[in-house]
Design a protein around this motif. Sequence first.
Motif, PDB file in Angstrom:
ATOM      1  N   ARG B  10      14.385 -29.832 -16.676  1.00  0.00           N
ATOM      2  CA  ARG B  10      14.401 -28.465 -16.138  1.00  0.00           C
ATOM      3  C   ARG B  10      15.838 -27.969 -16.130  1.00  0.00           C
ATOM      4  O   ARG B  10      16.765 -28.741 -15.887  1.00  0.00           O
ATOM      5  CB  ARG B  10      13.834 -28.487 -14.720  1.00  0.00           C
ATOM      6  CG  ARG B  10      13.695 -27.164 -14.029  1.00  0.00           C
ATOM      7  CD  ARG B  10      13.123 -27.382 -12.636  1.00  0.00           C
ATOM      8  NE  ARG B  10      11.755 -27.872 -12.700  1.00  0.00           N
ATOM      9  CZ  ARG B  10      10.676 -27.095 -12.584  1.00  0.00           C
ATOM     10  NH1 ARG B  10      10.807 -25.800 -12.402  1.00  0.00           N
ATOM     11  NH2 ARG B  10       9.469 -27.615 -12.637  1.00  0.00           N
ATOM     12  N   ASP B  11      16.007 -26.691 -16.425  1.00  0.00           N
ATOM     13  CA  ASP B  11      17.353 -26.124 -16.371  1.00  0.00           C
ATOM     14  C   ASP B  11      17.279 -24.616 -16.187  1.00  0.00           C
ATOM     15  O   ASP B  11      16.289 -23.979 -16.595  1.00  0.00           O
ATOM     16  CB  ASP B  11      18.124 -26.455 -17.655  1.00  0.00           C
ATOM     17  CG  ASP B  11      19.628 -26.496 -17.430  1.00  0.00           C
ATOM     18  OD1 ASP B  11      20.341 -27.078 -18.278  1.00  0.00           O
ATOM     19  OD2 ASP B  11      20.099 -25.946 -16.409  1.00  0.00           O
ATOM     20  N   ILE B  12      18.295 -24.101 -15.575  1.00  0.00           N
ATOM     21  CA  ILE B  12      18.468 -22.663 -15.448  1.00  0.00           C
ATOM     22  C   ILE B  12      19.671 -22.283 -16.287  1.00  0.00           C
ATOM     23  O   ILE B  12      20.757 -22.844 -16.107  1.00  0.00           O
ATOM     24  CB  ILE B  12      18.664 -22.243 -13.977  1.00  0.00           C
ATOM     25  CG1 ILE B  12      17.438 -22.623 -13.153  1.00  0.00           C
ATOM     26  CG2 ILE B  12      18.939 -20.740 -13.881  1.00  0.00           C
ATOM     27  CD1 ILE B  12      17.594 -22.363 -11.668  1.00  0.00           C
ATOM     28  N   CYS B  13      19.469 -21.346 -17.196  1.00  0.00           N
ATOM     29  CA  CYS B  13      20.497 -21.034 -18.183  1.00  0.00           C
ATOM     30  C   CYS B  13      20.908 -19.578 -18.092  1.00  0.00           C
ATOM     31  O   CYS B  13      20.101 -18.710 -17.757  1.00  0.00           O
ATOM     32  CB  CYS B  13      19.975 -21.321 -19.590  1.00  0.00           C
ATOM     33  SG  CYS B  13      19.270 -22.967 -19.788  1.00  0.00           S
ATOM     34  N   GLN B  14      22.139 -19.336 -18.424  1.00  0.00           N
ATOM     35  CA  GLN B  14      22.652 -17.971 -18.434  1.00  0.00           C
ATOM     36  C   GLN B  14      22.298 -17.301 -19.753  1.00  0.00           C
ATOM     37  O   GLN B  14      22.293 -17.908 -20.827  1.00  0.00           O
ATOM     38  CB  GLN B  14      24.161 -17.972 -18.251  1.00  0.00           C
ATOM     39  CG  GLN B  14      24.614 -18.498 -16.896  1.00  0.00           C
ATOM     40  CD  GLN B  14      24.170 -17.610 -15.751  1.00  0.00           C
ATOM     41  OE1 GLN B  14      24.238 -16.380 -15.853  1.00  0.00           O
ATOM     42  NE2 GLN B  14      23.689 -18.219 -14.672  1.00  0.00           N
ATOM     43  N   ARG B  15      22.012 -16.041 -19.665  1.00  0.00           N
ATOM     44  CA  ARG B  15      21.734 -15.231 -20.863  1.00  0.00           C
ATOM     45  C   ARG B  15      22.887 -15.349 -21.846  1.00  0.00           C
ATOM     46  O   ARG B  15      24.051 -15.330 -21.458  1.00  0.00           O
ATOM     47  CB  ARG B  15      21.549 -13.785 -20.422  1.00  0.00           C
ATOM     48  CG  ARG B  15      21.168 -12.806 -21.512  1.00  0.00           C
ATOM     49  CD  ARG B  15      21.314 -11.395 -20.994  1.00  0.00           C
ATOM     50  NE  ARG B  15      20.541 -11.178 -19.788  1.00  0.00           N
ATOM     51  CZ  ARG B  15      19.494 -10.384 -19.713  1.00  0.00           C
ATOM     52  NH1 ARG B  15      19.066  -9.753 -20.794  1.00  0.00           N
ATOM     53  NH2 ARG B  15      18.864 -10.199 -18.583  1.00  0.00           N
ATOM     54  N   GLU B  86      13.364 -13.798 -22.337  1.00  0.00           N
ATOM     55  CA  GLU B  86      12.108 -14.033 -23.071  1.00  0.00           C
ATOM     56  C   GLU B  86      11.979 -15.474 -23.557  1.00  0.00           C
ATOM     57  O   GLU B  86      10.886 -15.902 -23.944  1.00  0.00           O
ATOM     58  CB  GLU B  86      12.011 -13.084 -24.269  1.00  0.00           C
ATOM     59  CG  GLU B  86      11.822 -11.619 -23.920  1.00  0.00           C
ATOM     60  CD  GLU B  86      13.082 -10.985 -23.337  1.00  0.00           C
ATOM     61  OE1 GLU B  86      12.950 -10.110 -22.462  1.00  0.00           O
ATOM     62  OE2 GLU B  86      14.194 -11.391 -23.753  1.00  0.00           O
ATOM     63  N   ASP B  87      13.060 -16.208 -23.563  1.00  0.00           N
ATOM     64  CA  ASP B  87      13.026 -17.614 -23.967  1.00  0.00           C
ATOM     65  C   ASP B  87      12.650 -18.545 -22.819  1.00  0.00           C
ATOM     66  O   ASP B  87      12.536 -19.759 -23.019  1.00  0.00           O
ATOM     67  CB  ASP B  87      14.387 -18.030 -24.530  1.00  0.00           C
ATOM     68  CG  ASP B  87      14.723 -17.320 -25.825  1.00  0.00           C
ATOM     69  OD1 ASP B  87      15.894 -16.901 -25.991  1.00  0.00           O
ATOM     70  OD2 ASP B  87      13.824 -17.169 -26.668  1.00  0.00           O
ATOM     71  N   SER B  88      12.457 -17.997 -21.659  1.00  0.00           N
ATOM     72  CA  SER B  88      12.037 -18.811 -20.515  1.00  0.00           C
ATOM     73  C   SER B  88      10.651 -19.382 -20.793  1.00  0.00           C
ATOM     74  O   SER B  88       9.667 -18.635 -20.906  1.00  0.00           O
ATOM     75  CB  SER B  88      12.015 -17.970 -19.237  1.00  0.00           C
ATOM     76  OG  SER B  88      13.305 -17.496 -18.921  1.00  0.00           O
ATOM     77  N   SER B  89      10.586 -20.677 -20.927  1.00  0.00           N
ATOM     78  CA  SER B  89       9.343 -21.342 -21.328  1.00  0.00           C
ATOM     79  C   SER B  89       9.467 -22.831 -21.054  1.00  0.00           C
ATOM     80  O   SER B  89      10.549 -23.323 -20.728  1.00  0.00           O
ATOM     81  CB  SER B  89       9.090 -21.181 -22.833  1.00  0.00           C
ATOM     82  OG  SER B  89       8.764 -19.871 -23.195  1.00  0.00           O
ATOM     83  N   GLY B 107       5.716 -35.209 -24.891  1.00  0.00           N
ATOM     84  CA  GLY B 107       6.645 -35.467 -23.807  1.00  0.00           C
ATOM     85  C   GLY B 107       6.274 -34.641 -22.593  1.00  0.00           C
ATOM     86  O   GLY B 107       5.329 -33.841 -22.625  1.00  0.00           O
ATOM     87  N   GLU B 108       7.048 -34.805 -21.522  1.00  0.00           N
ATOM     88  CA  GLU B 108       6.743 -34.115 -20.279  1.00  0.00           C
ATOM     89  C   GLU B 108       7.233 -32.666 -20.277  1.00  0.00           C
ATOM     90  O   GLU B 108       6.921 -31.912 -19.371  1.00  0.00           O
ATOM     91  CB  GLU B 108       7.362 -34.871 -19.107  1.00  0.00           C
ATOM     92  CG  GLU B 108       6.576 -36.114 -18.720  1.00  0.00           C
ATOM     93  CD  GLU B 108       5.141 -35.776 -18.379  1.00  0.00           C
ATOM     94  OE1 GLU B 108       4.222 -36.373 -18.978  1.00  0.00           O
ATOM     95  OE2 GLU B 108       4.922 -34.904 -17.518  1.00  0.00           O
ATOM     96  N   GLY B 109       7.992 -32.311 -21.278  1.00  0.00           N
ATOM     97  CA  GLY B 109       8.426 -30.934 -21.392  1.00  0.00           C
ATOM     98  C   GLY B 109       9.774 -30.648 -20.749  1.00  0.00           C
ATOM     99  O   GLY B 109      10.222 -31.380 -19.857  1.00  0.00           O
ATOM    100  N   SER B 110      10.384 -29.592 -21.224  1.00  0.00           N
ATOM    101  CA  SER B 110      11.656 -29.116 -20.677  1.00  0.00           C
ATOM    102  C   SER B 110      11.461 -27.672 -20.253  1.00  0.00           C
ATOM    103  O   SER B 110      11.191 -26.804 -21.092  1.00  0.00           O
ATOM    104  CB  SER B 110      12.766 -29.209 -21.719  1.00  0.00           C
ATOM    105  OG  SER B 110      12.975 -30.539 -22.129  1.00  0.00           O
ATOM    106  N   TRP B 111      11.550 -27.452 -18.941  1.00  0.00           N
ATOM    107  CA  TRP B 111      11.296 -26.108 -18.398  1.00  0.00           C
ATOM    108  C   TRP B 111      12.616 -25.362 -18.336  1.00  0.00           C
ATOM    109  O   TRP B 111      13.501 -25.715 -17.567  1.00  0.00           O
ATOM    110  CB  TRP B 111      10.681 -26.229 -17.008  1.00  0.00           C
ATOM    111  CG  TRP B 111      10.353 -24.922 -16.384  1.00  0.00           C
ATOM    112  CD1 TRP B 111      11.230 -23.973 -15.942  1.00  0.00           C
ATOM    113  CD2 TRP B 111       9.059 -24.393 -16.140  1.00  0.00           C
ATOM    114  NE1 TRP B 111      10.561 -22.901 -15.445  1.00  0.00           N
ATOM    115  CE2 TRP B 111       9.228 -23.123 -15.535  1.00  0.00           C
ATOM    116  CE3 TRP B 111       7.779 -24.873 -16.354  1.00  0.00           C
ATOM    117  CZ2 TRP B 111       8.141 -22.332 -15.180  1.00  0.00           C
ATOM    118  CZ3 TRP B 111       6.704 -24.090 -15.972  1.00  0.00           C
ATOM    119  CH2 TRP B 111       6.891 -22.834 -15.401  1.00  0.00           C
TER     120      TRP B 111
END
Lengths: 112, 115
Positions: B10-15, B86-89, B107-111
């Motif tokens: 999981r990660d929060i990313c800047q535009r 829009e890439d938030s997935s 895999g378990e995925g990357s949010w």
Amino acid sequence: LAKTTQPISMDSYEGQEVNITCSHNNIATNDYITWYQQFPSQGPRFIIQGYKTKVTNEVASLFIPADRKSSTLSLPRVSLSDTAVYYCLVYDRGSTLGRLYFGRGTQLTVWP
Amino acid sequence: SAVISQKPSRDICQRGTSLTIQCQVDSQVTMMFWYRQQPGQSLTLIATANQGSEATYESGFVIDKFPISRPNLTFSTLTVSNMSPEDSSIYLCSVEYPSSGNTIYFGEGSWLTVV
């Protein structure tokens, strides 16, 4: 394009048997049928796979008629923890070549 | 069954930034696949990463936006470039696992959340 069609949603109660059907009218001779379970924010988890007739494992059964144009995932005695989205996937195990397309899946909700 | 590890989970990313997702498999596999799953939606195939060749992208996905590496038979990366909200997935790695009759595992995925 996805080669499968499933009901969008289903509801059941704890302890009941649930049958989810997937249509795959254009299934090819070498295609296998695989079912997955997915909980929110997790990757799909393999449940069962089959080619024809009936397959059973410790969590589910898969029924495939002779024409193989559909399949039915059977979950015996569901519990609340079986609430999830279920996907069927049809593909050629010998030659995937990157064409693994998922349909919309079936949201199963189990009520107490 | 396959053991597939994805990082980050999981990660929060800047535009405007880019993020690379790693996928590690516990056994050698030829075919690896990358999917995107937007909230409430089904899985959408981004590309197929066959070791030793260039990744094959699906319609609507381009290499400049989603570059993929496949340096060996147990590892792949997907980069999401110049991210927008829009890439938030969830981004999912999957493999065709020979030890299980070429069954497809995930895999378990990357949010990723882009702000």
